[in-house]
Motif scaffolding. Structure first.
Motif, PDB file in Angstrom:
ATOM      1  N   SER A  43       0.863  -1.183   0.000  1.00 30.76           N
ATOM      2  CA  SER A  43       0.000   0.000   0.000  1.00 30.76           C
ATOM      3  C   SER A  43       0.895   1.227   0.000  1.00 30.76           C
ATOM      4  O   SER A  43       2.118   1.129   0.161  1.00 30.76           O
ATOM      5  N   THR A  44       0.289   2.385  -0.182  1.00 31.85           N
ATOM      6  CA  THR A  44       1.039   3.636  -0.153  1.00 31.85           C
ATOM      7  C   THR A  44       0.843   4.301   1.194  1.00 31.85           C
ATOM      8  O   THR A  44      -0.299   4.503   1.631  1.00 31.85           O
ATOM      9  N   ASP A  45       1.938   4.598   1.859  1.00 30.72           N
ATOM     10  CA  ASP A  45       1.831   5.277   3.147  1.00 30.72           C
ATOM     11  C   ASP A  45       1.433   6.726   2.910  1.00 30.72           C
ATOM     12  O   ASP A  45       2.114   7.444   2.173  1.00 30.72           O
ATOM     13  N   PRO A  46       0.334   7.179   3.522  1.00 36.67           N
ATOM     14  CA  PRO A  46      -0.135   8.543   3.243  1.00 36.67           C
ATOM     15  C   PRO A  46       0.797   9.634   3.765  1.00 36.67           C
ATOM     16  O   PRO A  46       0.785  10.756   3.259  1.00 36.67           O
ATOM     17  N   TYR A  47       1.631   9.310   4.764  1.00 36.04           N
ATOM     18  CA  TYR A  47       2.481  10.326   5.378  1.00 36.04           C
ATOM     19  C   TYR A  47       3.834  10.466   4.697  1.00 36.04           C
ATOM     20  O   TYR A  47       4.489  11.495   4.803  1.00 36.04           O
ATOM     21  N   THR A  48       4.271   9.414   4.016  1.00 35.13           N
ATOM     22  CA  THR A  48       5.570   9.451   3.341  1.00 35.13           C
ATOM     23  C   THR A  48       5.444   9.376   1.825  1.00 35.13           C
ATOM     24  O   THR A  48       6.384   9.726   1.110  1.00 35.13           O
ATOM     25  N   GLY A  49       4.319   8.884   1.335  1.00 39.91           N
ATOM     26  CA  GLY A  49       4.134   8.703  -0.095  1.00 39.91           C
ATOM     27  C   GLY A  49       4.852   7.491  -0.646  1.00 39.91           C
ATOM     28  O   GLY A  49       4.864   7.269  -1.860  1.00 39.91           O
ATOM     29  N   GLU A  50       5.447   6.665   0.226  1.00 47.60           N
ATOM     30  CA  GLU A  50       6.221   5.516  -0.214  1.00 47.60           C
ATOM     31  C   GLU A  50       5.381   4.243  -0.159  1.00 47.60           C
ATOM     32  O   GLU A  50       4.450   4.121   0.635  1.00 47.60           O
ATOM     33  N   THR A  51       5.743   3.280  -1.006  1.00 42.70           N
ATOM     34  CA  THR A  51       5.084   1.979  -0.987  1.00 42.70           C
ATOM     35  C   THR A  51       5.595   1.175   0.200  1.00 42.70           C
ATOM     36  O   THR A  51       6.806   1.066   0.412  1.00 42.70           O
ATOM     37  N   VAL A  52       4.663   0.626   0.981  1.00 43.24           N
ATOM     38  CA  VAL A  52       5.034  -0.148   2.161  1.00 43.24           C
ATOM     39  C   VAL A  52       4.318  -1.491   2.132  1.00 43.24           C
ATOM     40  O   VAL A  52       3.316  -1.662   1.429  1.00 43.24           O
ATOM     41  N   LEU A  53       4.842  -2.422   2.902  1.00 46.65           N
ATOM     42  CA  LEU A  53       4.253  -3.756   3.013  1.00 46.65           C
ATOM     43  C   LEU A  53       3.598  -3.888   4.381  1.00 46.65           C
ATOM     44  O   LEU A  53       4.284  -3.868   5.406  1.00 46.65           O
ATOM     45  N   ILE A  54       2.274  -3.995   4.395  1.00 43.15           N
ATOM     46  CA  ILE A  54       1.527  -4.246   5.630  1.00 43.15           C
ATOM     47  C   ILE A  54       0.538  -5.369   5.354  1.00 43.15           C
ATOM     48  O   ILE A  54      -0.391  -5.205   4.558  1.00 43.15           O
ATOM     49  N   ASP A  55       0.744  -6.500   5.991  1.00 39.65           N
ATOM     50  CA  ASP A  55      -0.144  -7.654   5.830  1.00 39.65           C
ATOM     51  C   ASP A  55      -1.580  -7.230   6.162  1.00 39.65           C
ATOM     52  O   ASP A  55      -1.854  -6.708   7.247  1.00 39.65           O
ATOM     53  N   LYS A  56      -2.489  -7.453   5.230  1.00 35.98           N
ATOM     54  CA  LYS A  56      -3.877  -7.023   5.431  1.00 35.98           C
ATOM     55  C   LYS A  56      -4.555  -7.738   6.590  1.00 35.98           C
ATOM     56  O   LYS A  56      -5.600  -7.287   7.098  1.00 35.98           O
ATOM     57  N   SER A  57      -3.985  -8.861   7.008  1.00 33.91           N
ATOM     58  CA  SER A  57      -4.572  -9.574   8.144  1.00 33.91           C
ATOM     59  C   SER A  57      -4.171  -8.958   9.484  1.00 33.91           C
ATOM     60  O   SER A  57      -4.730  -9.309  10.520  1.00 33.91           O
ATOM     61  N   HIS A 168       9.463  11.412  17.731  1.00 32.49           N
ATOM     62  CA  HIS A 168      10.002  10.319  16.906  1.00 32.49           C
ATOM     63  C   HIS A 168       9.349   8.997  17.291  1.00 32.49           C
ATOM     64  O   HIS A 168       8.902   8.237  16.418  1.00 32.49           O
ATOM     65  N   GLU A 169       9.280   8.706  18.590  1.00 35.52           N
ATOM     66  CA  GLU A 169       8.721   7.439  19.041  1.00 35.52           C
ATOM     67  C   GLU A 169       7.228   7.345  18.742  1.00 35.52           C
ATOM     68  O   GLU A 169       6.734   6.295  18.305  1.00 35.52           O
ATOM     69  N   ILE A 170       6.497   8.421  18.950  1.00 34.52           N
ATOM     70  CA  ILE A 170       5.066   8.439  18.628  1.00 34.52           C
ATOM     71  C   ILE A 170       4.864   8.197  17.134  1.00 34.52           C
ATOM     72  O   ILE A 170       3.931   7.495  16.714  1.00 34.52           O
ATOM     73  N   SER A 171       5.744   8.749  16.320  1.00 36.61           N
ATOM     74  CA  SER A 171       5.630   8.600  14.874  1.00 36.61           C
ATOM     75  C   SER A 171       5.755   7.144  14.436  1.00 36.61           C
ATOM     76  O   SER A 171       5.109   6.717  13.468  1.00 36.61           O
ATOM     77  N   HIS A 172       6.593   6.370  15.112  1.00 33.20           N
ATOM     78  CA  HIS A 172       6.683   4.942  14.789  1.00 33.20           C
ATOM     79  C   HIS A 172       5.309   4.280  14.875  1.00 33.20           C
ATOM     80  O   HIS A 172       4.941   3.476  14.006  1.00 33.20           O
ATOM     81  N   ALA A 173       4.565   4.611  15.923  1.00 31.91           N
ATOM     82  CA  ALA A 173       3.236   4.019  16.105  1.00 31.91           C
ATOM     83  C   ALA A 173       2.259   4.529  15.052  1.00 31.91           C
ATOM     84  O   ALA A 173       1.454   3.769  14.506  1.00 31.91           O
ATOM     85  N   LEU A 174       2.313   5.828  14.742  1.00 34.08           N
ATOM     86  CA  LEU A 174       1.399   6.407  13.762  1.00 34.08           C
ATOM     87  C   LEU A 174       1.666   5.868  12.359  1.00 34.08           C
ATOM     88  O   LEU A 174       0.741   5.691  11.555  1.00 34.08           O
ATOM     89  N   LEU A 175       2.922   5.606  12.050  1.00 37.19           N
ATOM     90  CA  LEU A 175       3.316   5.089  10.737  1.00 37.19           C
ATOM     91  C   LEU A 175       3.112   3.580  10.608  1.00 37.19           C
ATOM     92  O   LEU A 175       3.392   3.009   9.551  1.00 37.19           O
ATOM     93  N   ARG A 176       2.671   2.950  11.690  1.00 44.63           N
ATOM     94  CA  ARG A 176       2.430   1.505  11.731  1.00 44.63           C
ATOM     95  C   ARG A 176       3.694   0.710  11.374  1.00 44.63           C
ATOM     96  O   ARG A 176       3.654  -0.292  10.670  1.00 44.63           O
ATOM     97  N   HIS A 177       4.791   1.161  11.927  1.00 38.83           N
ATOM     98  CA  HIS A 177       6.047   0.474  11.649  1.00 38.83           C
ATOM     99  C   HIS A 177       6.075  -0.925  12.249  1.00 38.83           C
ATOM    100  O   HIS A 177       6.769  -1.813  11.725  1.00 38.83           O
ATOM    101  N   GLY A 178       5.347  -1.140  13.333  1.00 33.91           N
ATOM    102  CA  GLY A 178       5.288  -2.486  13.914  1.00 33.91           C
ATOM    103  C   GLY A 178       4.668  -3.478  12.957  1.00 33.91           C
ATOM    104  O   GLY A 178       5.190  -4.585  12.753  1.00 33.91           O
TER     105      GLY A 178
END
Length: 304
Positions: A43-57, A168-178
């Motif tokens: 999918s495209t990350d709305p905050y960075t504009g980059e393509t990212v991989l996030i399992d839909k499940s 920075h740490e809050i942004s990790h959660a908002l960007l769904r880096h986990g």
């Protein structure tokens, strides 16, 4: 040509080709599945504009549950300071100001990419604690569970620098880096299964995984850190903190680390010098965010 005692010449050669063919087919099948997994879950990350991989499940609720579990386990091992202590109150006030500006910053970043912000933070149950430890560290887990280690306080030195770290740490959660990391791990597991089922020996597997690590996993982790650096800087600026404190902060971080870390290519994080260069490049944008979003009202709410 080797003679077989039963009169069958060269019988061993076809068998080796057969096994080699099977190994190739196994690798091709797994490669096909890996490609399918990537294209199905990108999918495209709305905050960075980059393509990212996030399992839909993997849903934000799943991340939130995992974050809460990890948070409870950490606090069980490393009890938090009294919430009424001075440092706890100061850290919580910084968090409140940052959290209050999350929706505006998300909308602004998404608009830069002609997208809409998903606002996963609406489901967060924010909580902030300070943990007594010499670690120069902080984290924000999915679901909004924030912790700051007391070892960070003397390095940060002031609220502005602390806000940069916490942003920075809050942004990790908002960007769904986990969720992105879990999806990347699944992709790596597909590769490991392919290697095992195709008959690779341990040495070959280690070589392949080393190539994957240096070529994909580590650069991906560094990119996530850079993304969180940028978004966190905008968040701190929007919350009326001085983003220019980010540069001396990372100079102090480098000194605290002894200035002799491992090479950047072998690390999950950019080195301090790279971070400082990036922060300086983003500073004009951060000052624009500060001018646009920093105001006397709306800087409190959020964390318990």
């Amino acid at each position: 040509m080797r003679q077989d005692p039963f009169g069958n010449q060269g019988q061993g050669t076809p068998r080796r080709r057969g096994f080699g063919g099977l190994r190739l087919w196994v690798l091709l099948l797994f490669a096909g599945y890996a490609v399918f997994y990537w294209f199905s879950n990108r999918s495209t990350d709305p905050y960075t504009g980059e393509t990212v991989l996030i399992d839909k499940s993997i849903t934000p609720e799943d991340e939130k549950a995992l974050g809460l579990q990890a948070y409870q386990e950490i606090l069980a091992q490393e009890p938090a300071l009294d919430r009424n202590s001075q440092i706890s109150q100061q850290v919580r006030e910084i968090a409140q100001r940052l959290i209050a500006k999350v929706p505006e910053v998300e909308d602004a970043l998404a608009a830069e990419n002609n997208m809409q912000a998903p606002h996963v933070e609406k489901a967060f149950d924010w909580d902030v604690n300070v943990i007594q430890s010499d670690q120069v560290n902080a984290f924000c887990l999915p679901g909004g569970k924030i912790a700051v280690y007391t070892g960070l306080v003397p390095v940060a030195q002031n609220a502005d620098a602390m806000a940069v770290v916490m942003g920075h740490e809050i942004s990790h959660a908002l960007l769904r880096h986990g969720a992105q990391r879990m999806s990347e791990q699944k992709l790596a597991q597909i590769g490991q299964m392919a290697g095992a089922m195709s008959g690779m020996d341990q040495q070959q597997m280690q070589a392949v995984m080393a190539i994957y690590g240096y070529g994909r996993a580590l650069p991906y982790a560094r990119k996530q850190e850079t993304q969180a650096d940028e978004m966190g800087l905008m968040l701190a600026a929007a919350a009326c903190f001085n983003p220019e404190e980010a540069v001396p902060l990372w100079q102090r971080m480098e000194q605290a680390g002894g200035g002799s870390g491992q090479p950047e290519y072998a690390s999950t994080h950019p080195n301090p010098g790279t971070r400082i260069e990036n922060l300086q490049a983003w500073m004009p944008k951060a000052m624009q965010y500060r001018a646009k979003f920093c105001n006397a009202s709306g800087t409190a709410v959020g964390a318990d």
